[in-house]
Design a protein around this motif. Structure first.
Motif, PDB file in Angstrom:
ATOM      1  N   PHE A 201       1.713  -1.530   5.550  1.00 50.30           N
ATOM      2  CA  PHE A 201       0.955  -1.130   4.282  1.00 50.30           C
ATOM      3  C   PHE A 201      -0.487  -0.982   4.595  1.00 50.30           C
ATOM      4  CE2 PHE A 201       1.116  -5.782   3.941  1.00 50.30           C
ATOM      5  CZ  PHE A 201      -0.007  -6.016   3.248  1.00 50.30           C
ATOM      6  N   ASP A 202      -1.290  -0.129   3.850  1.00 47.77           N
ATOM      7  CA  ASP A 202      -2.752  -0.183   4.063  1.00 47.77           C
ATOM      8  C   ASP A 202      -3.317  -1.269   3.303  1.00 47.77           C
ATOM      9  OD1 ASP A 202      -5.493   0.586   3.077  1.00 47.77           O
ATOM     10  OD2 ASP A 202      -5.041   2.438   3.859  1.00 47.77           O
ATOM     11  N   SER A 203      -4.272  -1.989   4.196  1.00 50.05           N
ATOM     12  CA  SER A 203      -4.740  -3.224   3.521  1.00 50.05           C
ATOM     13  C   SER A 203      -5.573  -3.096   2.431  1.00 50.05           C
ATOM     14  CB  SER A 203      -5.538  -4.100   4.699  1.00 50.05           C
ATOM     15  OG  SER A 203      -6.601  -3.320   5.110  1.00 50.05           O
ATOM     16  N   GLN A 204      -6.390  -1.670   2.158  1.00 48.25           N
ATOM     17  CA  GLN A 204      -7.254  -1.639   0.959  1.00 48.25           C
ATOM     18  C   GLN A 204      -6.314  -0.791  -0.164  1.00 48.25           C
ATOM     19  OE1 GLN A 204     -10.124  -2.931   1.411  1.00 48.25           O
ATOM     20  NE2 GLN A 204      -8.985  -3.866   3.060  1.00 48.25           N
ATOM     21  N   GLU A 272      -4.842  -7.245  10.976  1.00 45.30           N
ATOM     22  CA  GLU A 272      -5.596  -7.158   9.733  1.00 45.30           C
ATOM     23  C   GLU A 272      -5.617  -8.713   9.462  1.00 45.30           C
ATOM     24  OE1 GLU A 272      -8.382  -6.442   8.251  1.00 45.30           O
ATOM     25  OE2 GLU A 272      -7.667  -4.986   6.949  1.00 45.30           O
ATOM     26  N   ASP A 273      -7.201  -9.036   8.934  1.00 44.39           N
ATOM     27  CA  ASP A 273      -7.203 -10.547   8.622  1.00 44.39           C
ATOM     28  C   ASP A 273      -6.783 -10.626   6.999  1.00 44.39           C
ATOM     29  OD1 ASP A 273      -9.051 -12.720   7.203  1.00 44.39           O
ATOM     30  OD2 ASP A 273      -8.721 -12.993   9.367  1.00 44.39           O
ATOM     31  N   ILE A 274      -6.179 -11.734   6.663  1.00 41.29           N
ATOM     32  CA  ILE A 274      -5.684 -11.827   5.154  1.00 41.29           C
ATOM     33  C   ILE A 274      -6.857 -11.801   4.353  1.00 41.29           C
ATOM     34  CG2 ILE A 274      -5.965 -14.417   5.481  1.00 41.29           C
ATOM     35  CD1 ILE A 274      -3.339 -12.525   3.662  1.00 41.29           C
ATOM     36  N   ASN A 275      -8.048 -12.282   4.651  1.00 38.13           N
ATOM     37  CA  ASN A 275      -9.041 -12.199   3.834  1.00 38.13           C
ATOM     38  C   ASN A 275      -9.995 -10.862   3.722  1.00 38.13           C
ATOM     39  OD1 ASN A 275      -9.296 -15.261   3.636  1.00 38.13           O
ATOM     40  ND2 ASN A 275     -10.102 -15.087   5.723  1.00 38.13           N
ATOM     41  N   TYR A 289       2.148 -10.532   7.900  1.00 33.65           N
ATOM     42  CA  TYR A 289       2.170 -10.676   9.678  1.00 33.65           C
ATOM     43  C   TYR A 289       1.045 -10.177  10.315  1.00 33.65           C
ATOM     44  CZ  TYR A 289       3.793 -10.642  14.630  1.00 33.65           C
ATOM     45  OH  TYR A 289       4.198 -10.954  15.807  1.00 33.65           O
ATOM     46  N   PRO A 290       0.212 -11.037  11.143  1.00 33.06           N
ATOM     47  CA  PRO A 290       0.711 -12.268  11.501  1.00 33.06           C
ATOM     48  C   PRO A 290      -0.474 -13.309  10.752  1.00 33.06           C
ATOM     49  CG  PRO A 290      -1.012 -11.101  13.222  1.00 33.06           C
ATOM     50  CD  PRO A 290      -0.691 -10.197  11.900  1.00 33.06           C
ATOM     51  N   SER A 291      -1.189 -13.054   9.982  1.00 31.39           N
ATOM     52  CA  SER A 291      -2.099 -13.948   9.448  1.00 31.39           C
ATOM     53  C   SER A 291      -1.661 -15.115   8.552  1.00 31.39           C
ATOM     54  CB  SER A 291      -3.074 -13.048   8.346  1.00 31.39           C
ATOM     55  OG  SER A 291      -3.885 -12.140   8.965  1.00 31.39           O
ATOM     56  N   LEU A 292      -0.363 -14.712   8.070  1.00 27.85           N
ATOM     57  CA  LEU A 292       0.411 -15.935   7.316  1.00 27.85           C
ATOM     58  C   LEU A 292       1.449 -16.590   7.657  1.00 27.85           C
ATOM     59  CD1 LEU A 292       0.005 -14.879   3.372  1.00 27.85           C
ATOM     60  CD2 LEU A 292      -1.789 -16.227   4.938  1.00 27.85           C
ATOM     61  N   ARG A 306       8.938  -9.810   7.440  1.00 33.73           N
ATOM     62  CA  ARG A 306       7.647  -9.597   7.731  1.00 33.73           C
ATOM     63  C   ARG A 306       7.002  -8.400   7.125  1.00 33.73           C
ATOM     64  NH1 ARG A 306       8.777 -13.949   9.292  1.00 33.73           N
ATOM     65  NH2 ARG A 306       8.409 -14.975  11.062  1.00 33.73           N
ATOM     66  N   ASP A 307       5.794  -8.591   6.580  1.00 31.56           N
ATOM     67  CA  ASP A 307       5.235  -7.351   6.224  1.00 31.56           C
ATOM     68  C   ASP A 307       3.923  -7.219   6.776  1.00 31.56           C
ATOM     69  OD1 ASP A 307       7.025  -6.206   4.122  1.00 31.56           O
ATOM     70  OD2 ASP A 307       6.258  -7.737   2.314  1.00 31.56           O
ATOM     71  N   ILE A 308       3.416  -5.947   7.247  1.00 28.80           N
ATOM     72  CA  ILE A 308       2.399  -5.921   8.209  1.00 28.80           C
ATOM     73  C   ILE A 308       1.235  -5.026   7.672  1.00 28.80           C
ATOM     74  CG2 ILE A 308       1.718  -5.276  10.494  1.00 28.80           C
ATOM     75  CD1 ILE A 308       4.809  -5.261  11.438  1.00 28.80           C
ATOM     76  N   PRO A 309       0.059  -5.520   7.223  1.00 28.37           N
ATOM     77  CA  PRO A 309      -1.068  -4.907   6.882  1.00 28.37           C
ATOM     78  C   PRO A 309      -1.894  -4.278   7.982  1.00 28.37           C
ATOM     79  CG  PRO A 309      -1.678  -7.178   6.712  1.00 28.37           C
ATOM     80  CD  PRO A 309      -0.119  -7.018   7.433  1.00 28.37           C
TER      81      PRO A 309
END
Length: 608
Positions: A201-204, A272-275, A289-292, A306-309
């Protein structure tokens, strides 16, 4: 002379029996009770062997089989074009459907049939199996793999055609007449979903990313990670890397081991960073994935999710919601159409429209917006129900539109907080593109005339009812010398079907249910023929209570804090909703007055 007369008499006596047996046998489909044998499902306690790709099948008390008959077990997968059923065997598929549906599903859904197992869970058994005198079978297990399809299981019996021409039936011949003890409907089949087990998914925008590539890496003996290939699997069945479709879903069925994932797209950056992910993500996605979760994935029995941003390089491009897969059924006693499907975008809204024949274009076209609507859950699953019992004579359900929502909207509490702080953040105005999907009507009753492509009636022709995923008739009838025929509701499928007319010289003329309505528009309206209602062989119209829809998905949707994203249920306005809206407006008004008073008092004190 006497010998010839005797032989002629014997032939004359038995000829009707031989001619009946030459007719096409009719099909009777019933839903099987299906339990998903995944250890995370409470109902899997009934399964001897726990497996995320295995289902325990039994006969339902309200939909029993024909006694002492060969019973064909079928798995039906929801696809973008409707359901496709298979027995898991090429030869059997061709015998029943006239087409190898295992090969069709392998191409479209990366389908693999593993086996049909006896009640002990380990002994392979052959399809078909025999039903007992009490119209049941022993429990069986079905195991298969696919890339992200809802599925359900049906049993098929054949019954021998007979000629039954009762009172009032002189105008038409029923070739496959059979008296059912109960009305069989597929609309309340249990639907099971397994795979895929992750989304990109798109992180924004939080929308799924189409056309991303996901690659699975396997840990080797030297500690390195390299792309997993068919050589790493017994049987060699894996699609790696995978190009993601509009719903962002991916799935890898692999043995226990240690793995990693990589994702790529020309317009995005991984990882992508979780923050940096938009704050609403946790209402839709999990196991980021992989931040968390960490980079290394250890598969030990339980399926890993796993969900990947992905981080967009530029402003995200607008995309339409797409209907990924669906079951389309008719609950025959209640005349209710049920679309049980999955849309690409979480929480998309579904609107329904009816169709009617247009006298100018001679096509079945959009007629009106219907009151029934539905909203998808966070995985895109939805159930839409449309009651056709009060429709106009030639009106049928036949179209839906899909409207995605802005997944980044703040909820009501956050909006009030922003307002109190003196600002309102700009809403990310994602384009509200609308996608439209058309459906062929599932007619509950047929009465009219057979026409060829030139609009001429076809006398003494054979009418065949053929399920959309099959090339063989499930039922047949004959027209009279005027081309007239009727088929009562007991003998029409609750699944989508098409019609063919075979002339006396063997010419096959295909038609659709929409075309049937257009060609018979005048006679249906003038005679007030109830094509949407359940009319039995005796001419009685039967109504019933709507059938509940049962699903058994891996993921449970539900309400979230995202505005416009209710649970996946058909919606109708209620008094409680109106009261809640009124209450909300009153509360907002009170807050506004209080804030204005506070500001006024504060400023007055400052001037003193």
């Amino acid at each position: 002379m006497s010998r010839r007369f005797f032989l002629f008499f014997i032939l004359f006596l038995f000829l009707p029996f031989f001619s009946v047996n030459a007719q096409q046998a009719s099909q009777r489909w019933v839903c099987l009770n299906a339990i998903h044998c995944w250890e995370k499902k409470p109902e899997s306690a009934a399964c001897i062997i726990k497996d995320g790709h295995r289902a325990l099948l039994t006969v339902r008390p309200d939909a029993k089989l024909l006694p002492n008959k060969e019973t064909y077990i079928n798995e039906c997968l929801a696809t973008a074009t409707g359901q496709i059923c298979t027995t898991g065997k090429k030869g059997l598929d061709i015998s029943i459907y006239g087409v190898d549906n295992t090969a069709v599903l392998k191409t479209s859904s990366d389908y693999q049939f593993e086996g049909l197992f006896a009640a002990d869970g380990t002994t392979l058994i052959s399809n078909p199996i025999n039903s007992r005198g009490d119209r049941t079978i022993d429990p069986v297990y079905w195991k298969s793999y696919s890339s992200g399809n809802g599925r359900r299981f049906l049993a098929l019996n054949y019954f021998e055609p007979t000629t039954n021409q009762g009172a009032g039936e002189e105008k038409t011949q029923q070739i496959g007449t059979f008296s059912f003890e109960d009305v069989v409907s597929q609309s309340d089949c249990i639907s099971i979903s397994w795979d895929p087990y992750g989304r990109v998914f798109d992180s924004q925008t939080l929308e799924p990313v189409n056309k991303a590539t996901v690659t699975l890496l396997k840990k080797r003996n030297d500690g390195s990670f390299t792309t997993m290939t068919t050589a790493d699997l017994l049987g060699g069945n894996i699609l790696n890397p995978q190009t993601i479709e509009e719903d962002g879903g991916f799935s890898f069925v692999v043995p226990d081991g240690t793995y990693k994932l990589t994702a790529s797209h020309s317009n995005y950056v991984f990882p992508e960073d979780i923050n940096n992910i938009q704050s609403n993500y946790s209402k839709i996605y999990s196991d980021i994935y992989p931040s968390l979760t960490g980079e290394v994935i250890i598969q030990q029995g339980a399926i890993q999710h796993r969900d990947i941003p992905l981080k967009p390089k530029t402003t995200a491009m607008a995309s339409q919601a797409k209907l990924m897969e669906f079951f389309h059924d008719l609950d025959k006693p209640t005349s209710t159409i049920i679309v049980n499907g999955k849309v690409s975008h979480p929480f998309a809204k579904i609107k329904a429209y009816s169709l009617k024949p247009d006298p100018i274009s001679k096509e079945n076209v959009r007629y009106r917006l219907l009151p029934e609507t539905a909203s998808a859950d966070k995985l895109g699953h939805f159930v839409l129900k449309v009651n056709q019992s009060q429709f106009e004579p030639t009106e049928t359900f036949g179209e839906i539109t899909l409207v995605k929502i802005d997944l980044t909207q703040p909820n009501l509490a956050e909006k009030i907080k922003q307002w109190l702080l003196g600002f309102i953040s700009k809403v990310n105005a994602q384009a509200r593109l609308v996608a439209s999907v058309k459906f062929e009507p599932i007619l509950n009753y047929l009465e009219g005339y057979a026409y060829d492509s030139q609009g001429e009636v076809i006398p003494n022709s054979t009418v065949s009812i053929i399920l959309n995923f099959s090339n063989k008739p499930s039922y047949q009838a004959k027209t009279d010398e005027k081309g007239y025929y009727k088929i009562s509701s007991e003998f029409l499928p609750s699944m989508p079907y098409r019609i063919t007319y075979t002339t006396t010289n063997g010419q096959v003329i295909p038609t659709s249910t929409s075309k049937f309505i257009v060609q018979n528009n005048n006679s249906i309206e003038s005679s007030d023929i109830k094509i949407n209602q359940f009319k039995n062989e005796k001419g009685n119209i039967i109504t019933g209570v709507p059938t509940p829809i049962t699903t058994a998905n891996n993921f449970q949707g539900g309400t979230t804090g995202i505005p416009g994203a209710p649970s996946s249920k058909t919606k109708t306005p209620t008094i409680s909703k109106m009261l809640f809206l009124t209450f909300t407006i009153v509360v907002l008004f009170i807050i506004t007055v209080v804030v204005i008073l506070l500001v006024y008092i504060k400023r007055k004190r400052e001037t003193v």
